[in-house]
Scaffold this motif. Sequence first.
Motif, short mmCIF file in Angstrom:
data_model
loop_
_atom_site.label_atom_id
_atom_site.label_comp_id
_atom_site.label_asym_id
_atom_site.label_seq_id
_atom_site.Cartn_x
_atom_site.Cartn_y
_atom_site.Cartn_z
N SER A 46 0.83 -1.22 0.00
CA SER A 46 0.00 0.00 0.00
C SER A 46 0.85 1.26 0.00
CB SER A 46 -0.94 0.01 1.22
OG SER A 46 -1.74 -1.13 1.20
N ILE A 49 -12.49 -6.79 3.17
CA ILE A 49 -13.11 -7.84 2.35
C ILE A 49 -13.18 -7.38 0.90
CG2 ILE A 49 -15.16 -9.28 2.04
CD1 ILE A 49 -13.49 -9.80 4.62
N ASP A 50 -13.60 -6.13 0.70
CA ASP A 50 -13.68 -5.59 -0.66
C ASP A 50 -12.31 -5.67 -1.34
OD1 ASP A 50 -16.22 -4.96 0.07
OD2 ASP A 50 -15.85 -2.81 0.32
N GLN A 51 -11.29 -5.26 -0.59
CA GLN A 51 -9.94 -5.22 -1.15
C GLN A 51 -9.47 -6.62 -1.54
OE1 GLN A 51 -8.27 -2.50 -1.80
NE2 GLN A 51 -6.56 -3.66 -2.63
N VAL A 61 -11.23 -9.32 -2.15
CA VAL A 61 -11.98 -9.88 -3.28
C VAL A 61 -11.46 -9.28 -4.59
CG1 VAL A 61 -14.24 -9.90 -4.40
CG2 VAL A 61 -14.03 -10.52 -2.00
N ALA A 62 -11.19 -7.99 -4.58
CA ALA A 62 -10.70 -7.35 -5.80
C ALA A 62 -9.34 -7.92 -6.24
CB ALA A 62 -10.58 -5.84 -5.59
N GLN A 63 -8.56 -8.37 -5.26
CA GLN A 63 -7.25 -8.96 -5.59
C GLN A 63 -7.38 -10.37 -6.14
OE1 GLN A 63 -5.58 -8.88 -1.72
NE2 GLN A 63 -4.59 -6.89 -1.96
N GLY A 64 -8.57 -10.96 -5.98
CA GLY A 64 -8.75 -12.33 -6.47
C GLY A 64 -8.64 -13.38 -5.39
N VAL A 65 -8.83 -12.98 -4.14
CA VAL A 65 -8.83 -13.97 -3.06
C VAL A 65 -10.10 -14.83 -3.18
CG1 VAL A 65 -9.02 -14.29 -0.56
CG2 VAL A 65 -7.44 -12.58 -1.50
N PRO A 66 -9.94 -16.14 -3.32
CA PRO A 66 -11.12 -16.99 -3.55
C PRO A 66 -11.87 -17.36 -2.28
CG PRO A 66 -9.13 -18.30 -3.70
CD PRO A 66 -8.70 -16.91 -3.35
N PHE A 67 -12.61 -16.40 -1.75
CA PHE A 67 -13.44 -16.68 -0.57
C PHE A 67 -14.55 -17.67 -0.93
CE2 PHE A 67 -12.20 -12.31 0.99
CZ PHE A 67 -11.61 -12.74 2.17
N TYR A 92 -3.32 -2.20 5.33
CA TYR A 92 -4.00 -1.60 4.18
C TYR A 92 -4.60 -0.23 4.49
CZ TYR A 92 -4.06 -5.96 1.37
OH TYR A 92 -3.73 -7.07 0.63
N PHE A 93 -5.20 -0.12 5.68
CA PHE A 93 -6.08 1.04 5.87
C PHE A 93 -5.72 1.98 7.02
CE2 PHE A 93 -8.67 -2.11 3.59
CZ PHE A 93 -8.87 -1.36 2.42
N THR A 142 -4.73 -0.39 -3.23
CA THR A 142 -5.53 -0.44 -2.01
C THR A 142 -6.57 0.69 -2.05
OG1 THR A 142 -3.62 -1.28 -0.84
CG2 THR A 142 -5.40 -0.39 0.49
N VAL A 175 -12.02 0.03 -4.43
CA VAL A 175 -12.49 -1.17 -5.11
C VAL A 175 -14.00 -1.32 -4.85
CG1 VAL A 175 -10.28 -2.34 -4.98
CG2 VAL A 175 -11.89 -2.58 -3.10
N PRO A 176 -14.69 -2.06 -5.71
CA PRO A 176 -16.13 -2.21 -5.51
C PRO A 176 -16.45 -3.08 -4.29
CG PRO A 176 -15.40 -3.58 -7.34
CD PRO A 176 -14.23 -2.75 -6.92
N ALA A 198 -17.55 -6.08 -2.13
CA ALA A 198 -17.18 -7.47 -2.40
C ALA A 198 -18.31 -8.24 -3.09
CB ALA A 198 -16.80 -8.15 -1.09
N LEU A 217 -11.27 -16.42 -12.33
CA LEU A 217 -12.06 -15.42 -11.62
C LEU A 217 -12.30 -14.18 -12.48
CD1 LEU A 217 -10.28 -15.60 -8.14
CD2 LEU A 217 -12.52 -16.54 -8.74
N GLN A 274 -12.16 -11.19 -11.59
CA GLN A 274 -11.19 -10.13 -11.27
C GLN A 274 -9.93 -10.23 -12.12
OE1 GLN A 274 -12.78 -12.25 -9.22
NE2 GLN A 274 -12.46 -11.67 -7.08
#
Lengths: 645, 253, 268
Positions: free
Chosen positions: A51, A124-126, A128-134, A456-457, B134, B137-138, B140, B188, B190
Motif C-alpha cells: 500500500s 473484504i472488498d480489497q 476480493v478485488a485482488q482475487g482472493v477466492p473466498f 491496508y487502511f 488499495t 475497489v467495488p 465485495a 475469476l 477479477q
Amino acid sequence: MELNAKLPEGPLAEKWDKQKFNLKLVNPANKRKYHVIVVGTGLAGASAAASLAELGYNVTAFCFHDSPRRAHSIAAQGGINAAKNYQNDGDSIYRLFYDTIKGGDYRAREANVYRLAEVSVNIIDQCVAQGVPFAREYGGLLDNRSFGGAQVSRTFYARGQTGQQLLLGAYSSLNRQIHLGKVKMYTRTEMLDVVVADGKAQGIVTRNLRTGAIETHAAHAVLLCTGGYSNVFYLSTNAIGSNVTAAWRAHKRGAYFANPCFTQIHPTCIPVSGDHQSKLTLMSESLRNDGRVWAPKTVAIAERLRKGEIKVTDIKEEDRDYFLERKYPSFGNLVPRDVASRNAKEVSDEGRGVGASGKAVFLDFAEAISRLGEDTVAAKYGNLFDMYYQITDENPYKQPMRIYPAVHYTMGGLWVDYNLMTTIPGCYALGEANFSDHGANRLGASALMQGLADGYFVIPYTLGDYLATIGPKAVDPNHPAFAQTKKDVEVRVAKFLSMKKGTKTVNEYHRDLGHIMWEYCGMARNEAGLIKAKGLIQALKADFWKNALVMGENEEINFSLERAGRVADFIELGELMVDDALMRRESCGGHFREESQTEEGEAKRDDENFSFVAAWEYTGENQPEKLNREDLIFENVKLTQRSYK
Amino acid sequence: MNLTLKVWRQKNAKTAGKMVTYPANDISPDMSFLEMLDVVNEGLILKGEDPIYFDHDCREGICGTCSLYINGRPHGPKQAITSCQLHMRSFYDGQTITIEPWRAAAFPVVKDLATDRSAFDRIQHAGGYVSVNTGGVPDANEIPIPKPIADEAFNSATCIQCGACVAACKNASAMLFVSAKISQLALLPQGQPERYQRVQNMVAQMDEEGFGNCTNTGACEAECPKSIKLTNIARLNGDFLTAKIFKSEEIHA
Amino acid sequence: MSGSTQTLSSSIGKKLIMSLTGLFLCLFLIVHLSGNFQLFKDDSGLAFNDYSHFMTHFPPIKVVSYLLYLTIIVHSIYALILTINNRRARPVNYVIQPKSPSIWSSRNMGILGSVLLLFIVIHMGNFWFSYHKDEWFKNHEGPKMPFKEYRTDLKTGKLVSAKQLPQGEYEYAKYVDVNAQQEITIAKDLQAQVIFSFSSPLYVFFYVIAMAALSFHMLHGFQSSWQTMGMNHRKYKPIVNQIGIWLFAVIIPIGFAVMPIVYYFTKR
C-alpha cells in the motif's frame, strides 16, 4: 515518559474520520523522496509495503524466510471477521466493535477497536478485488460462518486456509510493487537491531542469513510487522521460525512493551504426543461450529478409557459430559477461546481427561455427521480432518478428535499510539507485533482482520503525518548511530560464536524456558508460581550465557547461531512476561490469576485497579523494567463481567 | 526404531556435495520426519559436527518451506502431504532413508537440503497479480462468482509454492506451479482484464529461469502436496496460445 | 523478437509444434492403415498396387506426402531440442532414481520415438525408396521392381489373370481391351516387395516391436497433444483420451502389426 495515545476527540464513530482529516499529508510529488523500511512480510507487512509503495513511497522490505509468502500469517485457518451484515442477522460496525471489546475483556482502547471494526468492511472488498477466492454461496455471493464469541455470522473464509489466501493476496500486491521497482525485497535476511539516531528510528541492522553479512539500512521510518511471541512457550502453534527478536531489539532501544502477559491459549489443538515434539498443530476454531466438546462424566470412566479397557465408542450418551453446553447454554461450544481452554484444562485437572497423557478432551462430530451427512462435513472441514488423521493416525469421521489447548497468539506487544507508532518516534508496529486491538483476549478470525487493517487502511494514513513532520531530507547513513548499532550487533554475534565449549544446545534451553512458561505463566497463574518462575528464568539465563553451545561460523547459513539469538531474546521476554503477570493481580481474558476468580471459577476483573495498559520500559541490562500506565477510558461501553451463559 | 540416513551434504552453491551416512537411533513412530531430523541434528551439534540444514517453518503443511526428496519422492512416500506432515510411522525399523534436495537448474542448492526457490517469486513478480491499488475497489458482493468457478479457482489457489512439482518432474518443469497461479486468476472475473498479458509474461519469465518443458507425464500431479490438477496446465496452455495467436494486446493508435 | 517467433520459441510454443506435427502424423496413420488394408484383398495385389501408384503420383497427395516427410523431420528435431533443454534443466541427477508415479510411456517418449524413427527409415528404405529408385536412377545396376499386368472382366468385375511382366521399361497404365471386354492394368508390383520382406522372421519381429513402440508412443502422445493445445473440457477430454487409447494405441498398431504376421504365415 508520559504515554500519549493520541486518541482523537469526539464521538466514537467519528474519531477515525476526524483523525484522517487532521493528519498531515505528504504531497504526491514528495512521496518518492521518502524511504520506508518494512520488517516482516506477513499480512501486516505485505499489505503495508504494497500500500505504501502504491502511494509512491520507496519501500524496502525484509523477511527471514526464503520467500515473503511463507510468513506465518499463512497458517491461519478459520477466517476473517468483517461487519458486512451480508447475512441480515443484525451485525453492524458497532456490534463488531462491542463484541471485540467485550471479548478482549475490556482491556483494549475503544477508539482503536472501533476503527478496526470500521475498516473491516473495506478489507473484504480489497481482498476480493485482488482475487482472493473466498467461499461462496450458490448464488455467487460471499458465504459466512460463525465463530467463537459472536452471535452473528460475520466470518469470511476460504475453506480451511483463509490465512494463506489472504496472504497470497497481499503478497501478489507486494509482487506487483517489486516488479514496478517501488519495493526492494530482501529475503533470508533477519533484522537484528533498530538504529535510533537523534531520538528517531532511522534504520535497521540486518544479517543476511545466507552469507552472514551484517548490514545497515537507512530510512525515514521503520515498520515492525514481525508477528507475535508465542514461541516463548517453545511449544506453540507458531512456526518454528517465529520469534520476538525484532520487537525485543526495538524494546531495548526504547519502544515500550505492552501487556506482555496477555497470551492466548487456543482451545482446539492436537494434544502433545511426546518430548520430541517441536510444535503444536492448531485446528480451526470453526470446528466448534459443528463439533461438540465433551469428556467422560466420571474420573473412573476416564481412567478406564486411558488404560484402553474401553473404547470411546463404548461410552454411553449419559456418561458423556458436554461441559461447555452444560455450563454456557446460550453460547455452548462457541464460547470465547479463553473460556473454552480453561474449561478443558479444568476437566483434565479433575482427572477426566482422555488420551494416553490424560491431557485432552473430545471434540465430537458424530451428531453433525448424522445431521448433515459425511459429505457436507467433509466439504466444510475436510482438510482439517485430514490433517488430524495425518498427525494422530486416528480417523475423526469414525471417532471423536482429541483436543487440548495450546498457545496460539499474543495480544501483548509493542505499545503503539492510535497512529501505530511506538515510543520510538518513526518506529511503528503493526499486526500481532503491537498490542493495540485485542485487549486481554482475541476473538477468533480477528487476527487476520487486524493485520490487514493496520497494513491496508491505517498505516497509509498515519505514516504520512510523521513523514510530513520530519520532512523529505534524506537520512544520513553516516550518522554515528549506524556504525555503533552495527558494531553492537557484530559484538553480539561474535559473543554467540565464541560459545563453542558449551554443553547444552540452544534448543534445550528453549525447551526448558517453554516448560517454565507453560507451567507458571500459562493458562492459570498465581503469585507463588510466578515468583518461582522468575527465579527459574533468571537462573536459566545465567546458565545459557555460560553453557549454551553454538556451532559454526558467521559467514554461512548457521541456524545454531540464528536460534541462539532468538532464544536469548525469548528468555529476557519470558522474565518480563512473568513480571507483568505478577503485577496484574486480576484475571482478564487470557490472563487468569487464580487469586482473582468468581465463585463459579470464572475470570474476575478488577476494573478499579487494573483498567490500564501496562507499558514496560527497558532500563538497562539486568535492571528491573519500569512500568508505565496508560489508563483505559470507556465512554461507550459499560464494563460488565463477561458472561457467556 | 533405528534407521540409517543417507543425506546430501553440500556446504554452499559453489562447492560440490556428496551423500553422507548417519545413524538415527531411538526414533519414535509418532515423530514427524522433521522432528526425527531435529533429533539427529541435536546429536550432531553435541558432537561438534555441522548439523544438517533443511528449510522448514510452519510444520503444519501450509507454508511450503520444507522441501525434502525422500527415497526418490518429493515429500516422501505418502501422497498429498508435505515433508513436515510425514510421520515416522510411514517407515519401518532398520530402514535406510535417502534424503536429497530438490534437483533443478532453476533451484540451486543453498546448503545441504535447502535450495533457492526465488525463481518462483520472480515468475509471480512478472504478473501473478490483479493490478488493483488499495482502496477504491467495488463492494465485495458486486462481483458474483458462480460457486463451481470459485471452488475451482480455490483449488488452484491452494498451491503452497513448495516446488515439489519441479522436483518430481523428469524435466524439472515448473508448469504445474505456474499453471496453478495462472488458473486462479484466469477463472475469476477479477483476473480477466490482464488475463492474456499475464500468461505471456509469466511464461516468459518461467522460460528465462531455466525450467524444463512439460511433457505431460503427470508426476507433478501425483506428488503435489495440495493435489493441484493437470487440468491447470491445459488451461495455461490454452490461455497462452490464445493470447499469442488470437489476442492483439497492442493498442492501435 | 516478433510475436510469432516468440510464440514458437517459448517452451509452450515448442510443445505446440510437437503436438501439431504429432497430430498430423496421427492423421496420416489412419490414412496409411486404411490404404494398407488393400493388402488383405485376395486380388494378387491389384488394389494395393493401384493404390500405391495413386498415392505416389496424384499431385495433391504428392504435396501432402512431402509435407509429411517434413513433419517427421520437424517432430524429431524438436523432440531432440526439447530433450536437450530438459536435460539442462536438471544438471545434477538424483542419487535415488525417481519413484514418482507416472505412466511409463510418458517418461519414455524419446526412446519410443527413436525406435519409431529407426523403423521409419528402414521402412521407407525398404518400400518407398525401392519403389522410387527405378524412376530416380534410371540407369542403376541391379534388379528393378517388376511390373504386373492385371486383367479384369468388365462384366463380372472379377480378376481374370495377373502375371508378372519380364524386366523392362514400363509405365503405369490402365486401359480397356474392348475385344476381350477386359480392363487391363499395368502397375509396379509393390506387393511383391511386401511379400518378400515379410518372409523374413527377423523383419516381421522388428515390425511387431516397432508397432508396440507405436502403441505406447500413441498411448501418451495423442492425449498429450490435446493437453498441450489447451484441451481442457470436462466432457470432451475423456472422449479424446478414449480415442487415444482405443484407436491410436490399440486398433492402429494392431492393424499394422497384423500385416507382416499374416503375410509371413500365408504368402511365404
